[in-house]
Design an enzyme around this catalytic site. Structure first.
Site, PDB file in Angstrom:
ATOM      1  N   MET A   1       0.584  -1.086  -0.350  1.00  0.00           N
ATOM      2  CA  MET A   1      -0.203   0.145  -0.356  1.00  0.00           C
ATOM      3  C   MET A   1       0.642   0.695   0.008  1.00  0.00           C
ATOM      4  O   MET A   1       0.468   2.602   0.472  1.00  0.00           O
ATOM      5  CB  MET A   1      -1.191   0.086   1.120  1.00  0.00           C
ATOM      6  CG  MET A   1      -1.755  -1.361   1.151  1.00  0.00           C
ATOM      7  SD  MET A   1      -3.403  -0.674   1.905  1.00  0.00           S
ATOM      8  CE  MET A   1      -3.056  -0.846   3.985  1.00  0.00           C
TER       9      MET A   1
ATOM     10  N   HIS B   1       9.438  -3.657   3.083  1.00  0.00           N
ATOM     11  CA  HIS B   1       8.830  -3.868   1.483  1.00  0.00           C
ATOM     12  C   HIS B   1       9.716  -4.469   0.546  1.00  0.00           C
ATOM     13  O   HIS B   1       9.914  -5.631  -0.525  1.00  0.00           O
ATOM     14  CB  HIS B   1       8.334  -2.671   1.322  1.00  0.00           C
ATOM     15  CG  HIS B   1       6.820  -2.226   1.756  1.00  0.00           C
ATOM     16  ND1 HIS B   1       7.174  -0.861   2.197  1.00  0.00           N
ATOM     17  CD2 HIS B   1       6.218  -2.857   2.227  1.00  0.00           C
ATOM     18  CE1 HIS B   1       5.450  -1.048   2.260  1.00  0.00           C
ATOM     19  NE2 HIS B   1       4.715  -1.736   2.746  1.00  0.00           N
TER      20      HIS B   1
ATOM     21  N   ASP C   1       2.302  -9.376   8.855  1.00  0.00           N
ATOM     22  CA  ASP C   1       0.954  -9.119   8.769  1.00  0.00           C
ATOM     23  C   ASP C   1       0.920 -10.709   8.954  1.00  0.00           C
ATOM     24  O   ASP C   1       0.623 -11.383   7.704  1.00  0.00           O
ATOM     25  CB  ASP C   1       0.424  -8.621   7.846  1.00  0.00           C
ATOM     26  CG  ASP C   1       0.469  -6.975   7.795  1.00  0.00           C
ATOM     27  OD1 ASP C   1       0.323  -6.219   8.768  1.00  0.00           O
ATOM     28  OD2 ASP C   1       1.866  -7.091   7.493  1.00  0.00           O
TER      29      ASP C   1
ATOM     30  N   GLN D   1     -10.705  -2.559   2.871  1.00  0.00           N
ATOM     31  CA  GLN D   1     -10.187  -3.231   3.687  1.00  0.00           C
ATOM     32  C   GLN D   1     -10.178  -2.436   4.653  1.00  0.00           C
ATOM     33  O   GLN D   1      -9.240  -2.799   6.217  1.00  0.00           O
ATOM     34  CB  GLN D   1      -8.678  -3.782   3.223  1.00  0.00           C
ATOM     35  CG  GLN D   1      -7.709  -3.090   2.847  1.00  0.00           C
ATOM     36  CD  GLN D   1      -6.519  -3.849   2.388  1.00  0.00           C
ATOM     37  OE1 GLN D   1      -6.371  -4.490   1.854  1.00  0.00           O
ATOM     38  NE2 GLN D   1      -4.867  -3.749   3.963  1.00  0.00           N
TER      39      GLN D   1
ATOM     40  N   SER E   1       4.713   1.007   7.596  1.00  0.00           N
ATOM     41  CA  SER E   1       4.102   2.100   6.287  1.00  0.00           C
ATOM     42  C   SER E   1       3.315   3.257   7.757  1.00  0.00           C
ATOM     43  O   SER E   1       3.662   4.792   7.890  1.00  0.00           O
ATOM     44  CB  SER E   1       3.308   2.187   5.497  1.00  0.00           C
ATOM     45  OG  SER E   1       3.837   1.485   4.960  1.00  0.00           O
TER      46      SER E   1
END
Ligand code: AMP
Length: 268
Positions: free
Chosen positions: A25, A32, A145, A56, A181
């Protein structure tokens, strides 16, 4: 790095036989980048996507304040050997809105699922759409996650979708704070506190397992550090949750908490 933002341009991906997808995102960070590097090392071509999937987010404010730093992202991503960057508009992903009858793993009702109704359905929906559009051979997800990784993996398996989900380990700052983030939205002091939360859990994991300290007590200690609210702090046996399941018992501690109004998650 070719930018892909239309259906027409997507067509050129169809012939790639070994294509790694790294869905993000944006507000690209070293976490990342570790996924990107893994994809580059394992696949002939790599495509990174930046798409803030509104569906989401179950909190409008959270969606609005989510960091958007595309220019910075572009200049950072250009330093790596990425073949494609997918920057889709909402219409490309959802020409007729979201899917209503998606079945997701029962694990989606635990942990984050309790406080974020519909979140994992929306995650699976967007990933399913990415797969149909891009047809990647592998998709890279971070263990940061963990719940998302398991739910997507189980969906892919159940639907017999021809792509491999690759698990990548959590990248942390030197002080232990998991890169995210959302960390961009924290003050320096809040980041310090968040790193102490990590250390608190790490240092108490064995004690919790050996019943030398209760979860309730650790929760209180975390609140004492200056955390505003804890959504959950839970110990789960994960060897049966992961796929393929493992015989050897393995535990993880999961946390979601608020620093100011920023919701952070981690698992240790
Ligand atoms: P996001 O942009 O937050 O949706 O994350 C995109 C992907 O990067 C997800 O698969 C995340 O699990 C992964 N990711 C995010 N932070 C980290 C981290 N600190 N270490 C490893 N992977 C991460």
């Amino acid at each position: 790095m070719k930018i892909i933002n239309s259906k027409k341009k997507l067509a050129q991906l169809r012939n790639e036989s070994s294509l790694g997808l790294v869905p993000t995102m944006g507000a690209i960070h070293t976490g990342h980048i570790s996924l990107i590097k893994k994809s580059i090392s394992e696949c002939k071509k790599t495509i990174v996507s930046i798409f803030i999937n509104k569906r989401q987010f179950n909190n409008k404010k959270d969606y609005k304040k989510y960091p958007r730093i595309l220019k910075k992202d572009l200049s950072l991503l250009k330093k790596y050997n990425i073949d494609y960057l997918f920057l889709p508009k909402e219409k490309i992903i959802y020409p007729k809105g979201g899917s209503k009858n998606l079945q997701v793993d029962p694990f989606s009702r635990k942990l984050c699922g309790k406080n974020r109704p519909g979140h994992f359905k929306a995650v699976v929906d967007v990933i399913d759409r990415f797969i149909k559009l891009i047809k990647p051979s592998k998709i890279y997800f971070g263990e940061k996650d963990f719940q998302q990784l398991i739910i997507v993996k189980n969906y892919i398996k159940r639907k017999k979708i021809n792509t491999t989900i690759v698990k990548c380990k959590t990248i942390r700052e030197k002080n232990g704070l998991a890169l995210s983030s959302r960390n961009l939205l924290l003050s320096r002091n809040e980041r310090k506190i968040a790193s102490k939360v990590y250390k608190m859990i790490l240092n108490n994991k064995k004690k919790i397992l050996n019943k030398k300290i209760t979860i309730k007590k650790v929760k209180q200690e975390i609140l004492n550090l200056g955390v505003k609210r804890i959504d959950y702090l839970e110990l789960l046996k994960i060897n049966k949750i992961i796929y393929p399941p493992k015989k050897k018992v393995k535990y993880k501690i999961f946390i979601a908490y608020y620093m100011n109004n920023i919701r952070l998650i981690d698992n240790i």
